[in-house]
Design an enzyme around this catalytic site. Structure first.
Site, PDB file in Angstrom:
ATOM      1  CG  HIS A 187      -1.912   0.975   1.385  1.00  0.00           C
ATOM      2  ND1 HIS A 187      -1.655   2.277   1.754  1.00  0.00           N
ATOM      3  CD2 HIS A 187      -3.260   0.896   1.214  1.00  0.00           C
ATOM      4  CE1 HIS A 187      -2.788   2.953   1.796  1.00  0.00           C
ATOM      5  NE2 HIS A 187      -3.779   2.149   1.467  1.00  0.00           N
TER       6      HIS A 187
ATOM      7  CG  ASP B 295       0.605  -2.464   6.134  1.00  0.00           C
ATOM      8  OD1 ASP B 295      -0.368  -2.648   6.875  1.00  0.00           O
ATOM      9  OD2 ASP B 295       0.540  -1.808   5.077  1.00  0.00           O
TER      10      ASP B 295
ATOM     11  CD  GLN C  50      -6.896  -4.589   4.059  1.00  0.00           C
ATOM     12  OE1 GLN C  50      -7.862  -5.303   4.348  1.00  0.00           O
ATOM     13  NE2 GLN C  50      -7.029  -3.316   3.730  1.00  0.00           N
TER      14      GLN C  50
ATOM     15  CE  LYS D  51      -7.224  -0.268   6.153  1.00  0.00           C
ATOM     16  NZ  LYS D  51      -7.998   0.210   5.007  1.00  0.00           N
TER      17      LYS D  51
ATOM     18  CB  CYS E 265      -3.620   3.143  -1.603  1.00  0.00           C
ATOM     19  SG  CYS E 265      -4.652   4.538  -1.239  1.00  0.00           S
TER      20      CYS E 265
HETATM   21  N1  PLP Z   1      -1.702  -0.778   4.586  1.00  0.00           N
HETATM   22  C1  PLP Z   1      -2.663  -1.515   4.031  1.00  0.00           C
HETATM   23  C2  PLP Z   1      -2.351  -2.910   3.587  1.00  0.00           C
HETATM   24  C3  PLP Z   1      -3.937  -0.994   3.863  1.00  0.00           C
HETATM   25  O1  PLP Z   1      -4.898  -1.728   3.310  1.00  0.00           O
HETATM   26  C4  PLP Z   1      -4.196   0.330   4.306  1.00  0.00           C
HETATM   27  C5  PLP Z   1      -5.522   0.927   4.075  1.00  0.00           C
HETATM   28  O2  PLP Z   1      -6.247   0.568   3.184  1.00  0.00           O
HETATM   29  C6  PLP Z   1      -3.164   1.049   4.898  1.00  0.00           C
HETATM   30  C7  PLP Z   1      -1.934   0.460   5.023  1.00  0.00           C
HETATM   31  C8  PLP Z   1      -3.379   2.428   5.410  1.00  0.00           C
HETATM   32  O3  PLP Z   1      -4.256   2.404   6.491  1.00  0.00           O
HETATM   33  P1  PLP Z   1      -4.810   3.741   7.132  1.00  0.00           P
HETATM   34  O4  PLP Z   1      -5.339   4.574   5.995  1.00  0.00           O
HETATM   35  O5  PLP Z   1      -5.877   3.281   8.057  1.00  0.00           O
HETATM   36  O6  PLP Z   1      -3.686   4.403   7.827  1.00  0.00           O
END
Ligand code: PLP
Length: 413
Positions: A130, A207, A210, A233, A371
């Site tokens: 992401h 990270d 998900q 999430k 993203c």
């Molecule tokens: N990393 C992953 C794999 C994501 O799916 C997301 C959000 O869709 C993020 C990071 C960023 O999360 P946040 O916007 O809640 O900070």
């Protein structure tokens, strides 16, 4: 349908009643919410926990000696303990509350990164990250004249672990990869990724945005050095998230932001920093968010993560079989080990048009690059339509979605 879900994992009707938004309509049709990878819906228990805080004990924390401030402080600290238990961290002080995954990754990039990354060092990320796990490292590398190395993926959207092994070099100073891909659903072998990096004493950030609500995450067993995730999430409010970090690393890292709460003493000559986790929580924190996150963890535990995963896998398998019958569909992300994300393109059609058509039937899916622009470029597509399922979704909703999709394809073609 019976062949797919052979036993009732839990009572969907009962569970759905816990989520007020699932009772509403969209465009005159019952809302079919399949954008759970973007954000999840919130159960009454989370909404009520936030309401209860504001109605009964709203006060700033760790400052007041009066009863409602003490109550608020205790609730905030209790939420941290719930997170600790949920991911099996050794100590509650290893849990830093952030705004979300993005802020958690930025915290590590600014604090650990600026302290430890030097010219010609290398940071390894993967092709399926992401933007939140790309851009902070890219900016750091530009600043330090370091290099970003990318683990490639295969056509199914799986990481090429042999290539990863080859990328690890004496210059590698950090590895940062996602546990589960938000646009493909791929579940990465993070334990192996961590262990390969540790053989060379390289710290790893995972990270987990998900992952934490789909599968049991045990940070001690994973042995990850940092693990980041977002509350919103996982059925908790927006604006709250977590950075888990091993205490021995967090203790050596400089603060990321400065101000109140993160200090133990301030004079105009010198400031002494607070202990972890407070060192990384400058200013008034998101107390309602932390309390809401604690309530969300209680809720997930009441359903059971194993049940959640089992139900979501059944939805994914069923939806995958059904969507594959539609002519011109290509699923993007066909990893052996997958979470409940179904990304697809339809030959000759624009994903955005599909999303708009589905919305007219009350079906909410995400369209675009999710993203993950470099990943979309790698697949040679402008984007996908993505249906992502949560445990409150049903087989009937999948059937409805498939019919609406067939209809959209027929009209658009
Ligand atoms: N990393 C992953 C794999 C994501 O799916 C997301 C959000 O869709 C993020 C990071 C960023 O999360 P946040 O916007 O809640 O900070």
């Amino acid at each position: 349908m019976e062949a797919v879900i052979t036993k009732k994992i839990f009572d969907s009707d009962k569970v759905r009643k816990d989520f007020p938004i699932l009772q509403r309509a969209a465009g005159g049709k019952p809302l079919v919410y399949f954008d759970n990878a973007a954000t999840s819906q919130k159960p009454n228990s989370v909404i009520n926990a936030i309401g209860n805080y504001y109605k009964n004990y709203n006060a700033n924390i760790h400052r007041g000696l009066y009863s409602i401030s003490i109550e608020a402080s205790e609730a905030y600290d209790k939420a941290r303990e719930k997170v600790r238990e949920y991911i099996n961290a050794r100590e509650a002080r290893e849990i830093i509350f952030t705004r979300g995954t993005t802020e958690a990754v930025n915290l590590v990039a600014y604090s650990y990164g600026r302290q430890n990354i030097k010219e010609d060092d290398e940071i390894i990320i993967s092709a399926m990250e992401h933007h939140a796990n790309i851009v902070p490292w890219q900016v750091l590398c530009e600043e330090k004249k370091a290099k970003l190395k990318i683990i490639p993926v295969n056509d199914k959207g799986e990481l090429l672990i042999n290539d990863y092994k080859k990328l690890i070099s004496p210059r590698t100073k950090l590895v940062a990869v996602c546990h589960i891909s938000n646009s493909l659903g791929t579940i990465n072998p993070v334990k192996e990724i961590v262990s390969l990096a540790h053989e060379k004493n390289i710290p790893v950030l995972i990270d987990g945005a998900q992952a934490v609500h789909h599968t049991k995450v045990d940070v001690r067993s994973l042995n990850a050095d940092f693990y980041a995730f977002s509350g919103h999430k996982m059925y908790a409010p927006m604006g709250i998230g977590v950075l888990y970090g091993k205490a021995k690393l967090l203790e050596t890292m400089p603060p990321y932001q400065t101000g109140g709460d993160m200090i133990s003493s301030v004079s105009f000559e010198k400031t002494l920093y607070n202990e972890i986790p407070m060192k990384f929580e400058a200013g008034t924190p998101n107390v309602e968010g932390a309390i809401g996150l604690g309530a969300a963890i209680d809720y997930i535990n009441s359903i059971g993560l194993e049940n959640i995963s089992e139900h979501e896998s059944a939805l994914l398998n069923y939806a995958t079989d059904e969507i594959s019958k539609i002519e011109g569909i290509r699923i993007i992300g066909t990893a052996e080990n997958k979470a409940s994300v179904l990304s697809f393109v339809v030959e000759g059609l624009n994903a955005l048009d599909i999303g708009i058509m589905l919305d007219t039937s009350g079906v909410a899916v995400r369209t675009g690059q999710h993203c993950t622009e470099p990943l979309m470029d790698w697949f040679g597509i402008p984007g996908t339509a993505r249906a992502s399922f949560a445990f409150y979704n049903t087989i009937e909703e999948v059937d409805f979605f498939i019919d609406a999709l067939k209809n959209a394809v027929r009209i658009l073609k």
